[in-house]
Design an enzyme around this catalytic site. Sequence first.
Site, PDB file in Angstrom:
ATOM      1  N   LYS A  90       0.854  -1.197   0.000  1.00  0.00           N
ATOM      2  CA  LYS A  90       0.000   0.000   0.000  1.00  0.00           C
ATOM      3  C   LYS A  90       0.883   1.238   0.000  1.00  0.00           C
ATOM      4  O   LYS A  90       1.809   1.347   0.807  1.00  0.00           O
ATOM      5  CB  LYS A  90      -0.928   0.016   1.208  1.00  0.00           C
ATOM      6  CG  LYS A  90      -1.938   1.172   1.169  1.00  0.00           C
ATOM      7  CD  LYS A  90      -3.093   0.940   2.139  1.00  0.00           C
ATOM      8  CE  LYS A  90      -2.817   1.488   3.507  1.00  0.00           C
ATOM      9  NZ  LYS A  90      -3.915   1.202   4.457  1.00  0.00           N
ATOM     10  N   LYS A 148       1.068   5.507   0.084  1.00  0.00           N
ATOM     11  CA  LYS A 148       0.351   6.730   0.424  1.00  0.00           C
ATOM     12  C   LYS A 148       0.345   7.671  -0.775  1.00  0.00           C
ATOM     13  O   LYS A 148       1.353   7.777  -1.497  1.00  0.00           O
ATOM     14  CB  LYS A 148       1.017   7.401   1.627  1.00  0.00           C
ATOM     15  CG  LYS A 148       0.940   6.585   2.909  1.00  0.00           C
ATOM     16  CD  LYS A 148      -0.483   6.493   3.434  1.00  0.00           C
ATOM     17  CE  LYS A 148      -0.550   5.655   4.705  1.00  0.00           C
ATOM     18  NZ  LYS A 148      -1.898   5.644   5.299  1.00  0.00           N
ATOM     19  N   GLU A 155     -11.426   3.636   8.633  1.00  0.00           N
ATOM     20  CA  GLU A 155     -10.564   3.777   9.808  1.00  0.00           C
ATOM     21  C   GLU A 155     -10.925   4.974  10.673  1.00  0.00           C
ATOM     22  O   GLU A 155     -10.539   5.023  11.836  1.00  0.00           O
ATOM     23  CB  GLU A 155      -9.084   3.856   9.392  1.00  0.00           C
ATOM     24  CG  GLU A 155      -8.701   5.106   8.621  1.00  0.00           C
ATOM     25  CD  GLU A 155      -7.207   5.148   8.292  1.00  0.00           C
ATOM     26  OE1 GLU A 155      -6.799   4.431   7.375  1.00  0.00           O
ATOM     27  OE2 GLU A 155      -6.459   5.874   8.968  1.00  0.00           O
ATOM     28  N   HIS A 176      -8.387  -1.780   9.548  1.00  0.00           N
ATOM     29  CA  HIS A 176      -7.290  -0.830   9.740  1.00  0.00           C
ATOM     30  C   HIS A 176      -6.670  -1.105  11.107  1.00  0.00           C
ATOM     31  O   HIS A 176      -7.381  -1.387  12.067  1.00  0.00           O
ATOM     32  CB  HIS A 176      -7.825   0.601   9.704  1.00  0.00           C
ATOM     33  CG  HIS A 176      -6.823   1.615  10.124  1.00  0.00           C
ATOM     34  ND1 HIS A 176      -6.788   2.177  11.393  1.00  0.00           N
ATOM     35  CD2 HIS A 176      -5.782   2.164   9.455  1.00  0.00           C
ATOM     36  CE1 HIS A 176      -5.789   3.021  11.462  1.00  0.00           C
ATOM     37  NE2 HIS A 176      -5.163   3.039  10.317  1.00  0.00           N
ATOM     38  N   GLU A 229      -3.591  -5.456   7.331  1.00  0.00           N
ATOM     39  CA  GLU A 229      -2.503  -4.485   7.215  1.00  0.00           C
ATOM     40  C   GLU A 229      -1.335  -4.858   8.145  1.00  0.00           C
ATOM     41  O   GLU A 229      -1.540  -5.397   9.218  1.00  0.00           O
ATOM     42  CB  GLU A 229      -3.071  -3.106   7.612  1.00  0.00           C
ATOM     43  CG  GLU A 229      -2.114  -1.958   7.516  1.00  0.00           C
ATOM     44  CD  GLU A 229      -2.837  -0.609   7.625  1.00  0.00           C
ATOM     45  OE1 GLU A 229      -3.910  -0.549   8.256  1.00  0.00           O
ATOM     46  OE2 GLU A 229      -2.303   0.378   7.080  1.00  0.00           O
TER      47      GLU A 229
END
Length: 372
Positions: free
Chosen positions: A172, A174, A255, A305, A327
């Site tokens: 993942k 950002k 989240e 999350h 995650e």
Amino acid sequence: MKIVSVEPFILHVPLNRSSISDSSHTITHWGVVGVRLTGDDGTAGYGFTGTHAHLASDRLITACIRDCYAELLVGEDALDITRLWRKLARFPAIQWVGRAGITQLALAAVDIALWDLKAKAAGMPLWKLLGGATSPELEAYNTDIGWLSIPVDQLVAGSLKAVEVDGYRRLKLKVGSDNIMTDLERIAKVRDAVGPAVTIAVDGNGKWDLPTCLRFCERATPLDLFWFEEPLWYDDIAGHAALARATSIPIALGEQLYHADGFAGFMDAGAVHYVQPDVTRLGGVSEYVTVAEAAHARRLPVVPHVGDMGQIHVHLAAWHPATTMLEFIPWIMDCFVEPIVVEGGTYALPQMPGASSTPTEEAFAQFARPLA
Ligand code: 0YR
Ligand code: MG
């Protein structure tokens, strides 16, 4: 088992580098803000929420536990979790000033401590108590390679290492720069390096507006993004629904949501594809389960999350049939008696009784901050 003491704590744990940024936050430490509940047989249950280690606001959470929740808990049977959760969540004067934010984060810490106590009393890990593991393999996706503060050459090198050395099949990155072209270039370089078989999700942390997201998604579609997380402001159901209709890139979020009601709104609007509840924000296990079941009833995948950096979510994820991946961020694992373990891109099942939420004595000695 009667609850005899309620002791809040604050730990500020340094990250594995001097600081990281996403589009909306820059942090140097992760806050483990929680509570130890002790039963009359001496068993201690630990629960916590996750914060950005801002001492003044962390103290609002521990003050809520100490000054509002403690007297509602002492003398109660720790095993009556559903009733106790409602007692705290619906206590009229506290509900009036709370229901989200500080009081909900504090409630999450208490509820997780109750589940940790119950699982310890039952002599089994939480996932077993909840119904056993249903995921044959719980895949980990790596968030820690992808911070916005990482320069692009290091982003590519870190992604390659995660895939080729550490065995991750899912990353993942950002996004949320001032210019979308910066983000598109970063993603394209990673895609070139890791090839088509690795899934790449992106996370905007609520920074962009709808027109920016529309432009981004149009240009990002050839990069085969697994999901676009928090593209827009956290509570904007209509905006996410509009984006979901306009792009083939799946939407992920949750989240920053405090209740099952918010999730229901997004799901009913077709505004979310990957549902991301966080037990440390939702007030604990029961509300988390409500969200997971609502998503499951709509056959939507649940990918939590990790405000707890996976310590508690590994149990929920291994158990709940809507979840097959989780995650991974390795910031606080060294602080726990039973740390999360990820090998070859896969989470191991915890084996000790409880919720893997018990900090070590060394963690308290090194990282505890004063409550006042
Ligand atoms: C850092 N994960 C997230 C971290 C993370 C944030 O601010 O808290 O990036 O929670 O969005 O998906
Ligand atoms: Mg996120």
